[in-house]
Enzyme design. Structure first.
Site, PDB file in Angstrom:
ATOM      1  N   GLU A 106      49.110  17.743   5.892  1.00 61.35           N
ATOM      2  CA  GLU A 106      50.351  17.504   6.621  1.00 61.35           C
ATOM      3  C   GLU A 106      51.610  17.969   5.886  1.00 61.35           C
ATOM      4  O   GLU A 106      52.619  18.266   6.519  1.00 61.35           O
ATOM      5  CB  GLU A 106      50.485  15.998   6.927  1.00 61.35           C
ATOM      6  CG  GLU A 106      49.480  15.478   7.931  1.00 61.35           C
ATOM      7  CD  GLU A 106      49.666  16.093   9.296  1.00 61.35           C
ATOM      8  OE1 GLU A 106      50.783  16.045   9.848  1.00 61.35           O
ATOM      9  OE2 GLU A 106      48.684  16.662   9.823  1.00 61.35           O
ATOM     10  N   SER A 493      27.190 -32.194  45.653  1.00 60.37           N
ATOM     11  CA  SER A 493      26.413 -33.280  45.053  1.00 60.37           C
ATOM     12  C   SER A 493      26.622 -33.412  43.555  1.00 60.37           C
ATOM     13  O   SER A 493      26.194 -34.406  42.959  1.00 60.37           O
ATOM     14  CB  SER A 493      24.924 -33.071  45.351  1.00 60.37           C
ATOM     15  OG  SER A 493      24.683 -33.170  46.740  1.00 60.37           O
TER      16      SER A 493
END
Length: 841
Positions: A106, A493
């Site tokens: 870079e 139930s």
């Protein structure tokens, strides 16, 4: 000058000449003036830009947004909250070769320049001029840091000017290592990874200090185009870029040619470090995220690296997620194959597959995962279909699509019939991976489809209230609605145990008998209400145990009528039910909506021996420096003993919990009531509607629930160490269809989850309080039965409430205390019977 006139003689040519010079003066003056103005404007503009530059000194205390981490009950990482996924590491921890790789790739003059690389600028300008396009940039690492930390990413001259000034300022204030520290922690390297540490985890499954030279060079090649050079998606391109980086390192003298050659020859193994599966934990994490954001604010949660310790057990959470996915697929497949998702033309396949490919971030398709693919070839005679998933391919055999029935494979493009039962070329279908692909081809798939029904699972520790697992739906990406805590649905139930427990506290016993025969109640309108049993079978005289075991609706209504609706509602509130409850007899059949967490925490009262705990999710929160921001205090639950002095304590909890228990605990019901209702629900599992749970092979108590037309299916159950609830249904209420009852749709999910959750946890019996006694009774009369009598069975009672007479005998008190009415129980309660009343048949 002439004597006559006394005037000067003027040559007209000279006059014209003087006039000719005047315009040039104006032009010159104008140009000079404009030049000065322009210079002043430029100077003013640059002065403005210079004055508007951000302060560089704040970089000296570099504190970027960092990940807030979420930990499970054993300290393992289970989730993260962040804007940018970044873990900051000191420069001393970053390998020198990795730093050199980035510098070589870079900014090769990084250690020589003072922020700007003038030779680099000139070289890039020449190359770009020759190429007639921007071929090479000249930004230094320092400039990249300036742009990333202090500026925006806009492409403008002003931004470049600011960037250059800031870069020179940074070089005066910070050392080269300081700049590299910021750069290597700040930079985006693809795959959602910010900084070299997270990139090392994402691509190679390592910490940054464990990388080899081949992996370092590959990471250093990413800044130019992270997605294009991703080792996960484009390993061939990543290797090309790696070779360039190694070549630059050799040229700069950072490595020898031999080292570079060895690195090029080193195999690259792409694998992510085991990290959070946000998919399986999404509903749990979202639930705590909302609370944390309310408490600490967005900036603190997403940027300041909080450490959040939760009650989640990672293995249980994964088990809950898998159980929901598998259970819903089974429910859905029972409804039949709905056909292809859509149909593509031949020219549309590449575009569609590219989108799928972009969403796959693994080197090979994951076994057990489900993807969308396109049918690209068929063999009708053999019954095979070739499916393309992104840039990979696989095959579905006839056997692996058998569940869909007779699906016609058509060797032509486009939809072939209106029924959706054919699979022509271009059909977009869901496939599950049975065998992963190798080199992006050769996977073995099974035909799948995305369920339309939804489900919720919530599991908690009954002694502390700690929520160990929670799943709120099939797919958080598709729907963020958390059905575990937000959906209020009729429990059917599954609500009955609350009614039965209230009845026990009102003086009824497990041996109390009721007449299971049709009954009619006057309603508010012209029509009377006639509760019916689920199977339309009426059994005559039954005990409360038999009524709950077989989930007999009529008897449940009669029990509620006997104890009073108001008493049942009050009792439900004691168990922690906060939702409004219907003040009528339909409450016995679960007609009032509750959330899965609400009902499950009510069952936890039974499992804990009568203590109500408050469900909670977070045990502790720390800031990035380790300061405790909040912590949950542990509850205090007194232990109780049975006749053999066995004690249920926190030592009986799942091992290695790690979390601080908490949430508070209060006594809600008597331990004896909790034990008897648990004992009754054990019968539900051993011989009733919940028999699927017998697969656990250990003592289990639980209850199924199914509402009218099978719109909701439930199973809530527990062992001494863990209670869990499951709901299944459609968001827009409609029947689940065949196999949509609580026992068929919800109980299998519950069982699969509990099998996973309880692996390695010792088998324990439910603790029997000292006041519990057993007696042999006749199930048809509720009276004592002699040994060997038909219908004789063992039944449990609170000492002093067991029947006192045998069949055919009058009830006689056994002690002076029992003969009195001091305990408030009428004679028919002690005998285990109820008075008869007029009922229609």
């Amino acid at each position: 000058m002439t004597p006559a006139s006394g005037r000067q003689n003027i040559d007209p040519r000279n006059v014209n000449r003087r006039r000719d010079k005047n315009p040039w003066k104006v032009v010159v003056i104008t140009l000079v003036t404009l030049g000065v103005v322009a210079l002043l404007a430029v100077f003013g503009y640059f002065t403005y830009l210079y004055a508007s530059l951000p302060k560089v000194d704040r970089l000296a205390d570099y504190r970027p947004p960092i990940v807030s981490q979420v930990f499970g009950d054993d300290g393992s990482l289970v989730g993260e909250f962040y804007l940018e996924r970044r873990i900051v590491v000191p420069v001393e921890k970053i390998p020198r070769k990795l730093i050199q790789a980035f510098v070589a790739a870079e900014d090769s003059n990084f250690y020589q320049h003072k922020g700007l690389d003038y030779l680099g600028i000139a070289r890039a300008a020449v190359k770009n001029l020759l190429a007639m396009r921007k071929k090479e940039g000249a930004s230094t690492i320092t400039q990249q840091v300036a742009k990333s930390m202090l500026l925006t990413s806009e492409k403008s001259f002003a931004r470049k000017f600011k960037e250059a000034i800031l870069a020179t300022r940074m070089e005066k204030m910070l050392s080269k290592d300081d700049i590299l520290y910021i750069y290597l922690n700040q930079i985006y390297l693809g795959g959602g990874a910010y900084g070299v540490q997270v990139a090392a985890e994402t691509y190679f499954g390592k910490n940054v200090e464990q990388l080899n030279l081949a992996e370092m060079a590959m990471l250093a090649g990413l800044p130019k185009a992270p997605n294009s050079y991703s080792p996960i998606k484009h390993l061939d391109r990543a290797r090309e870029r790696q070779a360039y980086v190694l070549e630059r390192m050799v040229r700069e003298g950072y490595v020898t040619q031999a080292e570079a050659d060895h690195a090029r020859a080193t195999p690259i193994v792409v694998r992510s470090m085991k990290k959070v599966n946000s998919e399986q934990s999404a509903y749990f994490l979202e639930h705590i995220r909302i609370k944390l954001e309310e408490t600490y604010g967005m900036d603190r949660l997403y940027k300041e690296g909080l450490k959040i310790y939760t009650t989640m057990n990672a293995e249980m959470q994964k088990g809950a997620f898998d159980a929901v996915v598998n259970g819903l697929k089974n429910v859905d497949k029972r409804q039949g194959f709905r056909g292809a998702v859509k149909y593509l033309g031949e020219t549309e396949v590449d575009t569609f597959s590219k989108k799928v490919e972009d969403g796959i971030d693994t080197a090979s398709l994951k076994q057990g995962s489900t993807y969308q693919g396109v049918v690209t070839a068929v063999d009708p005679a053999k019954g095979d279909a070739t499916v393309r998933v992104g840039d990979r391919t696989g095959t579905i055999s006839r056997k692996n699509m058998a569940w869909a029935g007779k699906v016609q494979l058509v060797n032509a493009w486009g939809k072939q019939d209106g029924k959706g039962k054919s699979l022509p070329l271009g059909s977009v279908v869901f496939v599950s991976v049975l065998t992963p692909d190798v080199n992006k081809q050769g996977a073995i798939f099974s035909l799948d489809q995305e369920p339309e029904a939804q489900a919720a699972v919530v599991a908690l520790d009954p002694l502390t209230g700690a929520v160990k697992a929670m799943v709120g739906g099939y797919d958080f990406r598709r729907s963020q609605f958390n059905r575990a805590v937000q959906a209020k649905r009729n429990p059917g139930s599954a609500f009955k145990p609350i009614i039965y427990a209230a009845a026990l506290d009102k003086g009824l016993t497990a041996a109390t008998t009721f007449d299971d025969s049709p009954v009619e109640y006057e309603g508010g309108g012209d029509k009377a209400w006639k509760p019916k049993n689920y199977d339309n079978i009426y059994r005559g005289i039954v005990t409360m145990r038999e009524a709950l075991t077989n989930s007999i609706n009529v008897v449940s209504v009669k029990i509620l009528e006997q104890i009073g609706v108001g008493a049942a509602i009050d009792y439900a509130k004691k168990l922690g039910i906060t939702s409004p409850l219907a003040a009528n007899l339909t409450l016995a059949l679960g007609s009032s909506s509750v959330t899965p967490l609400e009902l499950t925490s009510a069952y936890a009262v039974f499992a804990s021996g009568g203590y109500r705990t408050t469900p909670y999710f977070i045990t502790k929160v720390e800031d990035a420096d380790g300061k405790v921001l909040e912590e949950t205090a542990p509850p205090v639950i007194p232990t109780f003993t049975n006749q053999s002095t066995a004690t249920l304590t926190n030592a009986d909890l799942p091992p290695a919990t790690g979390a601080v228990p908490g949430g508070g605990a209060v006594p809600a019901i008597a331990p004896e009531t909790a034990y008897i209702i648990t004992n009754l629900m054990e019968s539900v599992v051993t011989s009733g509607t919940g028999q699927r749970a017998r697969a656990l092979g250990r003592p289990v108590a639980g209850k199924t629930g199914t509402t009218n037309d099978m719109k909701d299916a439930w199973f809530v159950g527990y062992v001494p160490q863990l209670v869990a609830g499951v709901w299944v249904g459609y968001d827009q209420e409609r029947s689940l269809g065949a196999g949509g009852s609580g026992g068929q749709a919800a109980a299998p999910i519950w069982t699969e989850f509990m099998q996973r959750a309880l692996a390695g946890i010792p088998v324990k019996n439910f603790i029997q309080p000292a006041d519990i006694t057993f007696a042999t009774i006749n199930v048809r009369t509720g009276r004592l039965a002699r040994e060997g009598s038909p219908g004789a069975t063992q039944e449990c009672f609170v000492a002093g409430t067991e029947p006192t007479a045998y069949d055919g005998e009058q009830d006689t008190p056994t002690t002076e205390e029992n003969a009195s009415d001091s305990d408030g129980l009428p004679e028919w309660v002690r005998a285990g019977r109820l008075p008869r009343r007029s009922e229609s048949r």
